[in-house]
Each structure stands twice: as structure tokens, then as C-alpha cells.
Design a protein around this motif. Structure first.
Motif, PDB file in Angstrom:
ATOM      1  N   THR A  58       0.831  -1.204   0.000  1.00 28.01           N
ATOM      2  CA  THR A  58       0.000   0.000   0.000  1.00 28.01           C
ATOM      3  C   THR A  58       0.867   1.256   0.000  1.00 28.01           C
ATOM      4  O   THR A  58       0.610   2.201  -0.756  1.00 28.01           O
ATOM      5  CB  THR A  58      -0.952  -0.007   1.208  1.00 28.01           C
ATOM      6  OG1 THR A  58      -1.824  -1.146   1.099  1.00 28.01           O
ATOM      7  CG2 THR A  58      -1.800   1.260   1.259  1.00 28.01           C
ATOM      8  N   LEU A  59       1.890   1.274   0.825  1.00 28.68           N
ATOM      9  CA  LEU A  59       2.807   2.422   0.851  1.00 28.68           C
ATOM     10  C   LEU A  59       3.440   2.626  -0.520  1.00 28.68           C
ATOM     11  O   LEU A  59       3.488   3.754  -1.036  1.00 28.68           O
ATOM     12  CB  LEU A  59       3.897   2.207   1.900  1.00 28.68           C
ATOM     13  CG  LEU A  59       5.021   3.253   1.897  1.00 28.68           C
ATOM     14  CD1 LEU A  59       4.494   4.620   2.313  1.00 28.68           C
ATOM     15  CD2 LEU A  59       6.163   2.809   2.802  1.00 28.68           C
ATOM     16  N   ILE A  60       3.905   1.571  -1.122  1.00 29.64           N
ATOM     17  CA  ILE A  60       4.555   1.662  -2.431  1.00 29.64           C
ATOM     18  C   ILE A  60       3.573   2.184  -3.482  1.00 29.64           C
ATOM     19  O   ILE A  60       3.898   3.084  -4.259  1.00 29.64           O
ATOM     20  CB  ILE A  60       5.145   0.298  -2.832  1.00 29.64           C
ATOM     21  CG1 ILE A  60       6.343  -0.016  -1.931  1.00 29.64           C
ATOM     22  CG2 ILE A  60       5.527   0.267  -4.304  1.00 29.64           C
ATOM     23  CD1 ILE A  60       6.769  -1.462  -1.951  1.00 29.64           C
ATOM     24  N   VAL A  61       2.366   1.643  -3.486  1.00 28.65           N
ATOM     25  CA  VAL A  61       1.368   2.066  -4.472  1.00 28.65           C
ATOM     26  C   VAL A  61       1.048   3.556  -4.313  1.00 28.65           C
ATOM     27  O   VAL A  61       0.911   4.265  -5.305  1.00 28.65           O
ATOM     28  CB  VAL A  61       0.097   1.193  -4.368  1.00 28.65           C
ATOM     29  CG1 VAL A  61      -1.053   1.790  -5.168  1.00 28.65           C
ATOM     30  CG2 VAL A  61       0.395  -0.225  -4.848  1.00 28.65           C
ATOM     31  N   THR A  62       0.977   4.025  -3.081  1.00 30.51           N
ATOM     32  CA  THR A  62       0.665   5.446  -2.879  1.00 30.51           C
ATOM     33  C   THR A  62       1.824   6.353  -3.279  1.00 30.51           C
ATOM     34  O   THR A  62       1.613   7.539  -3.525  1.00 30.51           O
ATOM     35  CB  THR A  62       0.277   5.744  -1.416  1.00 30.51           C
ATOM     36  OG1 THR A  62       1.375   5.426  -0.562  1.00 30.51           O
ATOM     37  CG2 THR A  62      -0.963   4.974  -1.003  1.00 30.51           C
ATOM     38  N   ASP A  68      11.359   7.917  -5.184  1.00 25.65           N
ATOM     39  CA  ASP A  68      12.586   8.377  -4.524  1.00 25.65           C
ATOM     40  C   ASP A  68      12.343   8.665  -3.049  1.00 25.65           C
ATOM     41  O   ASP A  68      13.253   8.516  -2.232  1.00 25.65           O
ATOM     42  CB  ASP A  68      13.146   9.624  -5.212  1.00 25.65           C
ATOM     43  CG  ASP A  68      13.746   9.301  -6.573  1.00 25.65           C
ATOM     44  OD1 ASP A  68      14.030   8.120  -6.835  1.00 25.65           O
ATOM     45  OD2 ASP A  68      13.931  10.242  -7.370  1.00 25.65           O
ATOM     46  N   ASP A  69      11.105   9.057  -2.713  1.00 24.51           N
ATOM     47  CA  ASP A  69      10.767   9.353  -1.313  1.00 24.51           C
ATOM     48  C   ASP A  69      10.884   8.135  -0.404  1.00 24.51           C
ATOM     49  O   ASP A  69      11.077   8.275   0.803  1.00 24.51           O
ATOM     50  CB  ASP A  69       9.331   9.907  -1.197  1.00 24.51           C
ATOM     51  CG  ASP A  69       9.180  11.287  -1.810  1.00 24.51           C
ATOM     52  OD1 ASP A  69      10.190  11.881  -2.239  1.00 24.51           O
ATOM     53  OD2 ASP A  69       8.030  11.771  -1.858  1.00 24.51           O
ATOM     54  N   ILE A  70      10.711   6.948  -0.967  1.00 20.88           N
ATOM     55  CA  ILE A  70      10.720   5.740  -0.131  1.00 20.88           C
ATOM     56  C   ILE A  70      11.899   4.815  -0.410  1.00 20.88           C
ATOM     57  O   ILE A  70      11.996   3.751   0.191  1.00 20.88           O
ATOM     58  CB  ILE A  70       9.393   4.957  -0.256  1.00 20.88           C
ATOM     59  CG1 ILE A  70       9.183   4.471  -1.700  1.00 20.88           C
ATOM     60  CG2 ILE A  70       8.224   5.763   0.275  1.00 20.88           C
ATOM     61  CD1 ILE A  70       8.068   3.467  -1.837  1.00 20.88           C
ATOM     62  N   MET A  71      12.792   5.202  -1.300  1.00 20.32           N
ATOM     63  CA  MET A  71      13.896   4.305  -1.657  1.00 20.32           C
ATOM     64  C   MET A  71      14.810   3.995  -0.473  1.00 20.32           C
ATOM     65  O   MET A  71      15.324   2.877  -0.382  1.00 20.32           O
ATOM     66  CB  MET A  71      14.706   4.852  -2.830  1.00 20.32           C
ATOM     67  CG  MET A  71      14.083   4.533  -4.163  1.00 20.32           C
ATOM     68  SD  MET A  71      13.808   2.743  -4.367  1.00 20.32           S
ATOM     69  CE  MET A  71      12.675   2.744  -5.714  1.00 20.32           C
ATOM     70  N   ALA A 120       6.095  -4.173 -13.957  1.00 20.87           N
ATOM     71  CA  ALA A 120       7.010  -3.028 -13.995  1.00 20.87           C
ATOM     72  C   ALA A 120       7.259  -2.491 -12.586  1.00 20.87           C
ATOM     73  O   ALA A 120       8.400  -2.192 -12.221  1.00 20.87           O
ATOM     74  CB  ALA A 120       6.439  -1.924 -14.894  1.00 20.87           C
ATOM     75  N   VAL A 121       6.204  -2.394 -11.784  1.00 22.65           N
ATOM     76  CA  VAL A 121       6.363  -1.929 -10.406  1.00 22.65           C
ATOM     77  C   VAL A 121       7.245  -2.889  -9.629  1.00 22.65           C
ATOM     78  O   VAL A 121       8.203  -2.485  -8.958  1.00 22.65           O
ATOM     79  CB  VAL A 121       4.988  -1.787  -9.706  1.00 22.65           C
ATOM     80  CG1 VAL A 121       5.152  -1.576  -8.208  1.00 22.65           C
ATOM     81  CG2 VAL A 121       4.192  -0.649 -10.322  1.00 22.65           C
ATOM     82  N   TYR A 122       6.939  -4.174  -9.727  1.00 22.79           N
ATOM     83  CA  TYR A 122       7.701  -5.157  -8.963  1.00 22.79           C
ATOM     84  C   TYR A 122       9.165  -5.185  -9.384  1.00 22.79           C
ATOM     85  O   TYR A 122      10.056  -5.258  -8.537  1.00 22.79           O
ATOM     86  CB  TYR A 122       7.082  -6.553  -9.065  1.00 22.79           C
ATOM     87  CG  TYR A 122       7.845  -7.520  -8.195  1.00 22.79           C
ATOM     88  CD1 TYR A 122       7.675  -7.483  -6.816  1.00 22.79           C
ATOM     89  CD2 TYR A 122       8.784  -8.389  -8.728  1.00 22.79           C
ATOM     90  CE1 TYR A 122       8.421  -8.313  -5.989  1.00 22.79           C
ATOM     91  CE2 TYR A 122       9.524  -9.225  -7.916  1.00 22.79           C
ATOM     92  CZ  TYR A 122       9.340  -9.181  -6.544  1.00 22.79           C
ATOM     93  OH  TYR A 122      10.089  -9.996  -5.729  1.00 22.79           O
ATOM     94  N   LEU A 123       9.424  -5.131 -10.681  1.00 21.79           N
ATOM     95  CA  LEU A 123      10.809  -5.167 -11.150  1.00 21.79           C
ATOM     96  C   LEU A 123      11.592  -3.944 -10.685  1.00 21.79           C
ATOM     97  O   LEU A 123      12.763  -4.053 -10.319  1.00 21.79           O
ATOM     98  CB  LEU A 123      10.856  -5.291 -12.675  1.00 21.79           C
ATOM     99  CG  LEU A 123      10.427  -6.646 -13.236  1.00 21.79           C
ATOM    100  CD1 LEU A 123      10.410  -6.618 -14.765  1.00 21.79           C
ATOM    101  CD2 LEU A 123      11.313  -7.769 -12.728  1.00 21.79           C
ATOM    102  N   THR A 124      10.946  -2.796 -10.671  1.00 21.16           N
ATOM    103  CA  THR A 124      11.591  -1.579 -10.173  1.00 21.16           C
ATOM    104  C   THR A 124      11.994  -1.746  -8.715  1.00 21.16           C
ATOM    105  O   THR A 124      13.133  -1.467  -8.325  1.00 21.16           O
ATOM    106  CB  THR A 124      10.654  -0.367 -10.335  1.00 21.16           C
ATOM    107  OG1 THR A 124      10.373  -0.193 -11.728  1.00 21.16           O
ATOM    108  CG2 THR A 124      11.269   0.891  -9.766  1.00 21.16           C
ATOM    109  N   LEU A 125      11.067  -2.224  -7.914  1.00 25.35           N
ATOM    110  CA  LEU A 125      11.333  -2.355  -6.482  1.00 25.35           C
ATOM    111  C   LEU A 125      12.252  -3.525  -6.161  1.00 25.35           C
ATOM    112  O   LEU A 125      13.142  -3.394  -5.323  1.00 25.35           O
ATOM    113  CB  LEU A 125      10.023  -2.465  -5.719  1.00 25.35           C
ATOM    114  CG  LEU A 125       9.288  -1.132  -5.741  1.00 25.35           C
ATOM    115  CD1 LEU A 125       7.843  -1.306  -5.386  1.00 25.35           C
ATOM    116  CD2 LEU A 125       9.956  -0.149  -4.812  1.00 25.35           C
TER     117      LEU A 125
END
Length: 138
Positions: A58-62, A68-71, A120-125
Motif C-alpha cells: 500500500t505504501l509503495i502504491v501510494t 525516490d521518497d521511499i527508496m 514493472a512496479v515489482y521489477l523496479t522495487l
């Protein structure tokens, strides 16, 4: 990730979070079925682990527009996973189980475009997490 992919992921997540606990438990059930060897890496209650997973997603999706804020948090998470025994090769099966869980949870709403967006989201993270984990190991 494209803007369209971000919108697709956010919109689909609103359907998943309605049953977040169930989705988290379904994910871990699938993970332990597909990769039983990783079960020993999880020392906490599965329901608690499912809650933590859903909160993180949920945090990632938001924050998809501002990753960059959560990296830094993602990097710390990766380092914790490394201490628990997670290995870079585990990320592939985790991604497969996440996509499977989303497909189960979204049913007829799941399609190729949505799968590509979540991938794409999962691969990025996962790439960021693997990188963070390897930095500590080096």
C-alpha cells in the motif's frame, strides 16, 4: 513505469485492499507451496506477516509517482531481508507469487496490460532491493 501503468496499479490496488488480509495470506500460502524452502525464513506469525506485506505494498502504491521518497526505506527493508536469509534469487519467485495473488484477487479485471503494469512496479522495487542487499554484502 509509465503514467498509465501507475494509474492501472493504483486503481487495481483499491480492489485488492478491500480484502488485504486475505490477499496477504493467499500470497504466503502460494509462496510456501511454490517455494517451500523459504518458509523457514519467516519466523513471525503468517497473519502478521501478511499484514506487513499489504501495508508495504500500500505504501509503495501510494508513492509510485515519488518512489525516490521511499527508496531509503526500501533499501533498509532489503537489508533486513538479507539478515533474515533472503537471497537475490528469491525475488523472482516472490514476484511470480505476487502476480498470481493479484490475478486471483482481481479475477476478471486482471488482464495483460495490468499484469505488465504490476510487473514493472515489482521489477523496479525488486531491483532496488537486490541492489540494497548486495551493497551490504559487499
Amino acid at each position: 513505469m509509465t503514467e498509465r501503468q501507475i494509474v492501472l496499479v493504483r486503481n487495481s490496488w483499491t480492489y485488492v485492499v478491500i480484502n488485504a488480509q486475505e490477499a496477504g495470506e493467499l500470497f504466503y500460502s502460494r509462496l510456501f507451496h511454490v517455494a517451500p524452502a523459504v518458509k523457514s525464513l519467516f519466523k513471525h506469525d503468517q497473519k502478521e506477516q501478511a499484514r506487513k506485506l499489504m501495508n508495504m505494498v500500500t505504501l509503495i502504491v501510494t508513492k509510485l509517482n515519488k518512489l525516490d521518497d521511499i527508496m531509503n526505506e526500501v533499501k533498509l527493508l532489503a537489508q533486513r531481508h538479507g539478515r533474515y536469509g533472503a537471497k537475490p534469487e528469491h525475488y523472482q519467485v516472490v514476484g511470480e507469487c505476487l502476480l498470481w495473488t493479484l490475478e486471483q484477487g482481481l479475477g476478471e479485471q486482471w488482464n495483460e496490460e495490468l499484469m505488465e503494469a504490476w510487473t514493472a512496479v515489482y521489477l523496479t522495487l525488486s531491483s532496488a532491493m537486490i541492489k540494497g542487499q548486495l551493497e551490504v554484502a559487499a
